[in-house]
Design an enzyme around this catalytic site. Sequence first.
Site, PDB file in Angstrom:
ATOM      1  CG  HIS A 100      23.646   0.593 -23.167  1.00 16.40           C
ATOM      2  ND1 HIS A 100      22.900   1.563 -24.034  1.00 16.40           N
ATOM      3  CD2 HIS A 100      22.870  -0.512 -22.287  1.00 16.40           C
ATOM      4  CE1 HIS A 100      21.331   0.094 -23.502  1.00 16.40           C
ATOM      5  NE2 HIS A 100      21.473  -0.379 -22.838  1.00 16.40           N
ATOM      6  CB  CYS A 159      19.638  10.201 -16.835  1.00 16.08           C
ATOM      7  SG  CYS A 159      20.858  11.686 -17.240  1.00 16.08           S
ATOM      8  CG  HIS A 182      18.208   2.917 -26.611  1.00 21.64           C
ATOM      9  ND1 HIS A 182      18.084   3.975 -25.244  1.00 21.64           N
ATOM     10  CD2 HIS A 182      19.667   2.615 -27.173  1.00 21.64           C
ATOM     11  CE1 HIS A 182      19.160   3.455 -25.278  1.00 21.64           C
ATOM     12  NE2 HIS A 182      20.181   3.801 -25.514  1.00 21.64           N
ATOM     13  CD  GLU A 212      16.686   8.468 -23.584  1.00 20.24           C
ATOM     14  OE1 GLU A 212      16.310   9.896 -23.747  1.00 20.24           O
ATOM     15  OE2 GLU A 212      18.290   7.910 -23.434  1.00 20.24           O
ATOM     16  CB  SER A 235      22.616   5.292 -27.905  1.00 26.97           C
ATOM     17  OG  SER A 235      21.557   6.172 -29.012  1.00 26.97           O
TER      18      SER A 235
END
Length: 316
Positions: free
Chosen positions: A46, A101, A129, A131, A229
């Site tokens: 992001h 990640c 979000h 994730e 975030s």
Amino acid sequence: MTKPKLKLYLAAPRGFCAGVDRAIKIVEMAIEKWGAPVYVRHEIVHNKFVVDGLRDKGAVFVESLEDCPSDRPVIFSAHGVPKAVPAAAQARQMVFVDATCPLVSKVHIEAERHYQSGLQMVMIGHAGHPETVGTMGQLPDGEVLLVETADDVATLQVRDPERLAYITQTTLSVDDTAGIVAALKARFPTIVCPHKEDICYATTNRQAAVKAIAPQIDALLVIGAPNSSNSKRLVEVGRAAGCDYAQLVQRATDIDWRALDGVGTVGITAGASAPEVLVNEVIDAFHDRYDFETEIVETAQENVEFKVPRVLRAPA
């Protein structure tokens, strides 16, 4: 004209983490190996500056796998994707590289392990979000319940209060999450905790550095994207730690200089997806307006490095 005096506190660690560094490297190596265009599902990280730079090199960013042609490689972003996405890519016989990640993948594995043990999952995270969507998408519908605040815990409808585990998004506020965890443990005393803290080392370290400088500064600038975030959490952490004015800026051009009139001390940090070149750009902007001295406040040293997937290390 004499410039006003100022002291800048630079938080350290700040900026790129190992997961972001790896994800960017994956896109660059994919373009080098297969040529342009290479498709990326969602922003790889992001940060507009980073995304624009990769786009200039030949990356095409899309929000859905359906927007990718079958004959070009596709990369999944650092935030992770639901299991259905790589399954759909395999069904279309696409070449794909997962840039999730490794610390997010750890949470995915943890959730899967608890599910196989018959536990229902509670995820602490932010609705929508990428994730959170990716992590919840590792398990069948209904197996992961989302809570965003401690108040959400009181209304949680679970299958069996004795058969629960919790996981978290990796980029949350450490302090806010501790409050939600306390509420979960109070209502569900047998809830299974993560083997190791899910909030990643980079998020924790950057928040600790902000806490260290916040009591000493009149204003805090956090360099990061509005959809990042971990960057938004740094703003919140700065305010909670005693710095009333904290501003999220993407670049030096976003700084509200009028709000800084009369301040004597300013803290600067950067979210985990913001490159150091943007920090230097902000410092240069201060140089044009102020006579300042700089102090680095370092609360931890980082030497984490993640390998890129083997497919990119093998010859084309």
